[in-house]
Scaffold this active site. Structure first.
Site, PDB file in Angstrom:
ATOM      1  CG  HIS A  99      98.356  53.662 -39.228  1.00 24.77           C
ATOM      2  ND1 HIS A  99      99.242  53.619 -38.629  1.00 24.77           N
ATOM      3  CD2 HIS A  99      98.055  52.448 -39.821  1.00 24.77           C
ATOM      4  CE1 HIS A  99      99.884  52.154 -38.778  1.00 24.77           C
ATOM      5  NE2 HIS A  99      98.954  51.705 -39.522  1.00 24.77           N
TER       6      HIS A  99
ATOM      7  CD  GLU B   5      99.403  56.763 -37.179  1.00 25.37           C
ATOM      8  OE1 GLU B   5     100.439  56.618 -37.780  1.00 25.37           O
ATOM      9  OE2 GLU B   5      99.196  55.797 -36.184  1.00 25.37           O
TER      10      GLU B   5
ATOM     11  CG  HIS C 215     103.449  55.343 -38.906  1.00 29.99           C
ATOM     12  ND1 HIS C 215     102.254  54.720 -39.190  1.00 29.99           N
ATOM     13  CD2 HIS C 215     104.315  55.346 -39.915  1.00 29.99           C
ATOM     14  CE1 HIS C 215     102.551  54.061 -40.112  1.00 29.99           C
ATOM     15  NE2 HIS C 215     103.804  54.488 -40.654  1.00 29.99           N
TER      16      HIS C 215
ATOM     17  CD  GLU D  15     104.971  55.468 -34.472  1.00 30.48           C
ATOM     18  OE1 GLU D  15     103.941  56.073 -34.324  1.00 30.48           O
ATOM     19  OE2 GLU D  15     104.720  54.181 -35.056  1.00 30.48           O
TER      20      GLU D  15
HETATM   21 ZN   LIG Z   1     101.039  54.508 -37.523  1.00 35.65          ZN
END
Ligand SMILES: [Zn+2]
Length: 308
Positions: free
Chosen positions: A63, A66, A211, A272
């Site tokens: 992403h 990110e 992420h 995350e």
């Molecule tokens: Zn992500």
């Protein structure tokens, strides 16, 4: 020796590329190659550290917004290279032992075009090839997650892709844009295709996708019973303080981790990192803190990989 990886600039693809070349100049004993090109022809770089039979794969920046995940993994790479060069025992880990038992493959930036777009890099802003896709979002490119074609790469893998499509259609997402568009079909994107081919080539024992954000560790896909996945997840939770958890149904499909677990039946994780403003990139001021939270998570992953 001063640190090569500096925490003073938003981490564009060009900075990443330079950092890798610098690192390789000082530590010529690691390998650099590419998994293939991005949509706009940038090399999606991979790095290989270590010489072992076991194989751990870490990837970052699926992403675009990110991109801090790329910086964090690069800081770890520099640290690991220094520790290995000095043959150190660090936090109780025998670094030489890890190096000799595990080959660590890293793709630090899966989505270079997206990162460059998110950071309004001149290369992208001046290249009007995909202008129609992002022009309406120019003032919120800091929230851009997709690749340059407006496809969310972590929703483009062939693992429950139809379910991901349904989930996103329900939310009204049916065309290219900053986030959540699954693509016209699975593996429609060159970046996804390259990640899949790269994974098939090396047959990893374990994977980690970085992420941001939420300080959480996702460890499962559907109800697949994966040997050791939960136990290793608990260890990752313990050393990071991040919560081991299952994703909500809405976000449960078509990601890299999902595809890896379904196809290889080995431990695959989405981590995350950090916490900040919803939908926005984490600020550089948080990098030190985040790195300290998850440094040992990388070391424990290397150690655990030996016994998978
Ligand atoms: Zn992500």
């Amino acid at each position: 020796m001063n640190n090569i990886i500096k925490i003073n600039k938003n981490y564009t693809y060009d900075i990443l590329k330079n950092d890798i070349l610098f690192l390789n100049y000082y530590f010529p004993f690691f390998k650099i190659d590419s998994i293939g090109n991005s949509t706009l022809g940038e090399k999606i770089i991979y790095i290989k550290l270590g010489e072992g039979n076991k194989k751990l794969f870490i990837n970052a920046s699926h992403h675009a917004n990110e991109w801090i995940t790329s910086l964090v993994i690069m800081i770890f790479i520099e640290k690991y290279l220094k520790l290995y060069k000095n043959k150190e025992i660090y936090k109780g880990y025998d670094i030489k032992d890890l190096w000799n038992n595990v080959s660590l493959y890293i793709v630090p930036m899966v989505n270079p075009d997206g990162v460059n777009l998110c950071l309004k890099n001149k290369k992208i802003i001046n290249n009007k090839l995909y202008y129609e896709i992002w022009k309406d979002y120019f003032n919120e490119l800091n929230k851009w997650k997709s690749n340059i074609r407006g496809v969310d790469l972590n929703l483009n893998y062939p693992a429950g892709w139809n379910q991901a499509l349904k989930n996103k259609l329900k939310k009204g997402i049916n065309k290219p844009g900053p986030r959540d568009y699954v693509g016209p079909n699975p593996i429609s994107e060159i970046e996804t295709k390259n990640m899949i081919n790269f994974t098939k080539l090396f047959n990893f024992d374990m994977t980690i996708s970085l992420h941001s954000q939420g300080k959480e560790i996702y460890w499962n896909y559907l109800n697949y019973k994966i040997n050791k996945a939960y136990e290793i997840g608990k260890k990752l939770e313990k050393v990071s303080g991040y919560k081991l958890t299952k994703p909500v149904f809405y976000s449960s499909f078509a990601g890299y981790k999902d595809w890896f677990i379904e196809n290889y039946r080995k431990p695959g994780y989405t981590i995350e990192i950090g916490e900040g403003k919803e939908g926005e990139s984490l600020p550089l001021e948080k990098v030190d803190e985040i790195y300290n939270e998850i440094e040992e998570l990388f070391l424990v992953s290397l150690e655990e990989c030996i016994n998978i």
